[in-house]
Write an enzyme that holds these catalytic residues in place. Structure first.
Site, PDB file in Angstrom:
ATOM      1  N   LYS A 116       0.825  -1.214   0.000  1.00  0.00           N
ATOM      2  CA  LYS A 116       0.000   0.000   0.000  1.00  0.00           C
ATOM      3  C   LYS A 116       0.857   1.261   0.000  1.00  0.00           C
ATOM      4  O   LYS A 116       0.432   2.279  -0.535  1.00  0.00           O
ATOM      5  CB  LYS A 116      -0.991  -0.008   1.175  1.00  0.00           C
ATOM      6  CG  LYS A 116      -2.032  -1.118   1.015  1.00  0.00           C
ATOM      7  CD  LYS A 116      -3.379  -0.809   1.639  1.00  0.00           C
ATOM      8  CE  LYS A 116      -4.385  -1.866   1.197  1.00  0.00           C
ATOM      9  NZ  LYS A 116      -5.677  -1.801   1.827  1.00  0.00           N
ATOM     10  N   LYS A 199      -5.198 -11.463  -7.309  1.00  0.00           N
ATOM     11  CA  LYS A 199      -6.482 -11.638  -6.623  1.00  0.00           C
ATOM     12  C   LYS A 199      -7.474 -10.540  -7.046  1.00  0.00           C
ATOM     13  O   LYS A 199      -7.042  -9.440  -7.419  1.00  0.00           O
ATOM     14  CB  LYS A 199      -6.298 -11.671  -5.099  1.00  0.00           C
ATOM     15  CG  LYS A 199      -6.217 -10.325  -4.419  1.00  0.00           C
ATOM     16  CD  LYS A 199      -6.534 -10.428  -2.921  1.00  0.00           C
ATOM     17  CE  LYS A 199      -6.683  -9.028  -2.355  1.00  0.00           C
ATOM     18  NZ  LYS A 199      -7.296  -8.909  -1.071  1.00  0.00           N
ATOM     19  N   LYS A 202     -11.037  -4.807  -4.779  1.00  0.00           N
ATOM     20  CA  LYS A 202     -11.944  -3.690  -5.040  1.00  0.00           C
ATOM     21  C   LYS A 202     -11.201  -2.428  -5.431  1.00  0.00           C
ATOM     22  O   LYS A 202     -11.789  -1.511  -5.966  1.00  0.00           O
ATOM     23  CB  LYS A 202     -12.881  -3.447  -3.848  1.00  0.00           C
ATOM     24  CG  LYS A 202     -12.230  -3.215  -2.496  1.00  0.00           C
ATOM     25  CD  LYS A 202     -13.273  -2.741  -1.481  1.00  0.00           C
ATOM     26  CE  LYS A 202     -13.391  -3.568  -0.227  1.00  0.00           C
ATOM     27  NZ  LYS A 202     -12.322  -3.518   0.729  1.00  0.00           N
TER      28      LYS A 202
HETATM   29  P1  ATP Z   1      -8.386  -3.491  -1.071  1.00  0.00           P
HETATM   30  O1  ATP Z   1      -8.426  -3.781  -2.543  1.00  0.00           O
HETATM   31  O2  ATP Z   1      -8.888  -2.104  -0.715  1.00  0.00           O
HETATM   32  O3  ATP Z   1      -7.094  -3.855  -0.419  1.00  0.00           O
HETATM   33  P2  ATP Z   1      -9.786  -5.937  -0.635  1.00  0.00           P
HETATM   34  O4  ATP Z   1     -10.734  -6.141  -1.774  1.00  0.00           O
HETATM   35  O5  ATP Z   1      -8.545  -6.720  -0.658  1.00  0.00           O
HETATM   36  O6  ATP Z   1      -9.506  -4.406  -0.443  1.00  0.00           O
HETATM   37  P3  ATP Z   1     -10.417  -6.090   2.241  1.00  0.00           P
HETATM   38  O7  ATP Z   1     -11.399  -5.111   2.795  1.00  0.00           O
HETATM   39  O8  ATP Z   1      -8.982  -5.860   2.510  1.00  0.00           O
HETATM   40  O9  ATP Z   1     -10.654  -6.252   0.652  1.00  0.00           O
HETATM   41  O10 ATP Z   1     -10.795  -7.552   2.725  1.00  0.00           O
HETATM   42  C1  ATP Z   1     -12.013  -7.939   3.306  1.00  0.00           C
HETATM   43  C2  ATP Z   1     -12.049  -9.446   3.423  1.00  0.00           C
HETATM   44  O11 ATP Z   1     -12.218 -10.042   2.133  1.00  0.00           O
HETATM   45  C3  ATP Z   1     -10.790 -10.071   4.033  1.00  0.00           C
HETATM   46  O12 ATP Z   1     -11.134 -11.104   4.949  1.00  0.00           O
HETATM   47  C4  ATP Z   1     -10.066 -10.645   2.834  1.00  0.00           C
HETATM   48  O13 ATP Z   1      -9.259 -11.733   3.182  1.00  0.00           O
HETATM   49  C5  ATP Z   1     -11.228 -11.056   1.925  1.00  0.00           C
HETATM   50  N1  ATP Z   1     -10.858 -11.014   0.503  1.00  0.00           N
HETATM   51  C6  ATP Z   1     -10.395  -9.927  -0.165  1.00  0.00           C
HETATM   52  N2  ATP Z   1     -10.192 -10.202  -1.468  1.00  0.00           N
HETATM   53  C7  ATP Z   1     -10.533 -11.518  -1.651  1.00  0.00           C
HETATM   54  C8  ATP Z   1     -10.536 -12.406  -2.790  1.00  0.00           C
HETATM   55  N3  ATP Z   1     -10.165 -12.003  -3.986  1.00  0.00           N
HETATM   56  N4  ATP Z   1     -10.965 -13.680  -2.608  1.00  0.00           N
HETATM   57  C9  ATP Z   1     -11.363 -14.105  -1.383  1.00  0.00           C
HETATM   58  N5  ATP Z   1     -11.372 -13.325  -0.269  1.00  0.00           N
HETATM   59  C10 ATP Z   1     -10.967 -12.042  -0.385  1.00  0.00           C
END
Ligand code: ATP
Ligand code: LTN
Length: 336
Positions: A116, A199, A202
């Site tokens: 980040k 992965k 968002k």
């Molecule tokens: P950012 O892109 O802002 O880092 P993010 O999409 O990775 O956000 P978080 O809010 O950090 O989402 O994660 C929320 C939850 O969703 C966490 O428990 C994380 O492990 C899970 N998660 C995030 N992305 C995935 C994915 N692609 N597949 C499965 N689980 C996910």
């Protein structure tokens, strides 16, 4: 006779943007399945969200939306404690104390901090570095034994365990040392539709890489139609060899409940076009009732405010006990 006490479980999601089907499959949809077996405490982690730039109005909107999504996906506020992190000051208060037993090197080597800071080079702030200590406070305040999170959060959980053990050694038994909790069926990591080696996230700059929980049917189908597969034509689960197709099979399996083997059989001999269309339809159909329920809840702000208020009060009651214990152990004078 020994009384069976339910274990406590804590998890949170940041209101940092539109929630993707990856967040839903990997985290949120599992939350309601745990609410009968454990004392579940779930938070909207808005204090965490401001570690990267957020617009105030958008943060407020995303907070309400995430609260509504939690409820629409089956979390029962009468069974769980469901609250907004910034409404319970104990999270910041415990963070301050835990900061005094955390070493800078432990935080600067965290993968998420490195990623980040590279992404937001113009705003590498102390909050971003301290993110894992705030997360440790979230978990330790509620004496959570279990923390359901995706694999990307494992390093933060390790630090939480280290801090709990360090505090307990220095000041005497205070915190439950938590374990990660990965559900059998949720090992699934949902990959980007545009690049299945990454992965689904968002915050991806390419909106076609992810499907959000609020995308309408046309958008969902369009995104799946464009999803990267391969030049072969076989619909088979083989994550190494065929990452794109395997990711679509995982998503189809997650939203229909059919086994991967049954999904493969269903599409045997069919082309990628039909397959992508079927995945898109299945996802859109599964999202529709959640979206309708979420919209209904968002129209009833008084209800949502009530849930948040009740949640914050319950969270505060539990958190206060741990915080008082911590304050006593470190030597803060309380007057009694
Ligand atoms: P950012 O892109 O802002 O880092 P993010 O999409 O990775 O956000 P978080 O809010 O950090 O989402 O994660 C929320 C939850 O969703 C966490 O428990 C994380 O492990 C899970 N998660 C995030 N992305 C995935 C994915 N692609 N597949 C499965 N689980 C996910
Ligand atoms: N960092 C987490 C969100 C989060 C969390 C927590 C998860 C904040 N506090 C406490 C589990 C326990 C994420 O999923 N990105």
């Amino acid at each position: 006779m020994e009384e069976q006490v339910k274990k406590s479980l804590f998890s949170a999601v940041q209101p940092s943007g539109s929630v993707t089907i990856g967040n839903y499959i990997g985290a949120i949809r599992n939350f309601s399945k745990l609410q009968d077996e454990y004392n579940c405490i779930y938070a909207v982690a808005d204090l965490h969200a401001i570690t990267v730039p957020q617009e105030a109005a958008a943060l407020r909107k995303n907070t309400l939306e995430l609260m509504a999504l939690f409820l629409a996906s089956g979390i029962d506020p009468n069974k769980c404690v469901l609250f907004v992190q910034s409404q319970v000051p104990a999270h910041c208060e415990l963070t301050w104390v835990l900061n005094t037993i955390t070493y800078p090197g432990e935080l600067s080597r965290m993968t998420q901090f490195k990623d980040k800071s590279a992404k937001h080079a113009e705003n590498v702030n102390m909050g971003l570095m301290d993110y894992p200590v705030l997360m440790a406070s979230d978990i330790l305040l509620y004496q959570a034994a279990l923390v359901p999170v995706g694999a990307d959060q494992k390093q933060h959980l390790e630090l939480t365990r280290d801090l709990a053990i360090r505090f307990n050694n220095r000041y005497g038994q205070t915190f439950t040392v938590p374990d990660g909790y990965i559900l059998k069926d949720s090992g699934a990591k949902i990959m980007s539709l545009a690049d299945p080696s990454k992965k689904m996230s968002k915050s991806d700059d390419n909106a076609n890489a992810f499907v959000t929980m609020s995308d309408d049917k046309d958008t969902v189908i369009r995104k799946f139609k464009r999803a990267i597969t391969d030049s072969d034509s076989e619909i088979r689960y083989a994550p190494e060899e065929k990452p794109g197709v395997s990711n679509l099979l995982t998503i189809y399996h997650a939203f229909t409940g059919k086994s991967i083997a049954d999904c493969e059989k269903e599409f045997a001999g069919k082309g990628y076009g039909d397959f992508k269309m079927a995945v898109g339809e299945a996802v859109a159909d599964a999202l529709a009732p959640i979206q309708a329920e979420k919209a209904r809840l968002l129209a009833d702000k008084a209800y949502l405010n009530g849930v948040m208020k009740q949640g914050a009060e319950s969270a505060f009651r539990i958190a206060r006990k741990t915080l008082s214990k911590v304050y006593r152990k470190v030597g803060f004078y309380s007057g009694d």
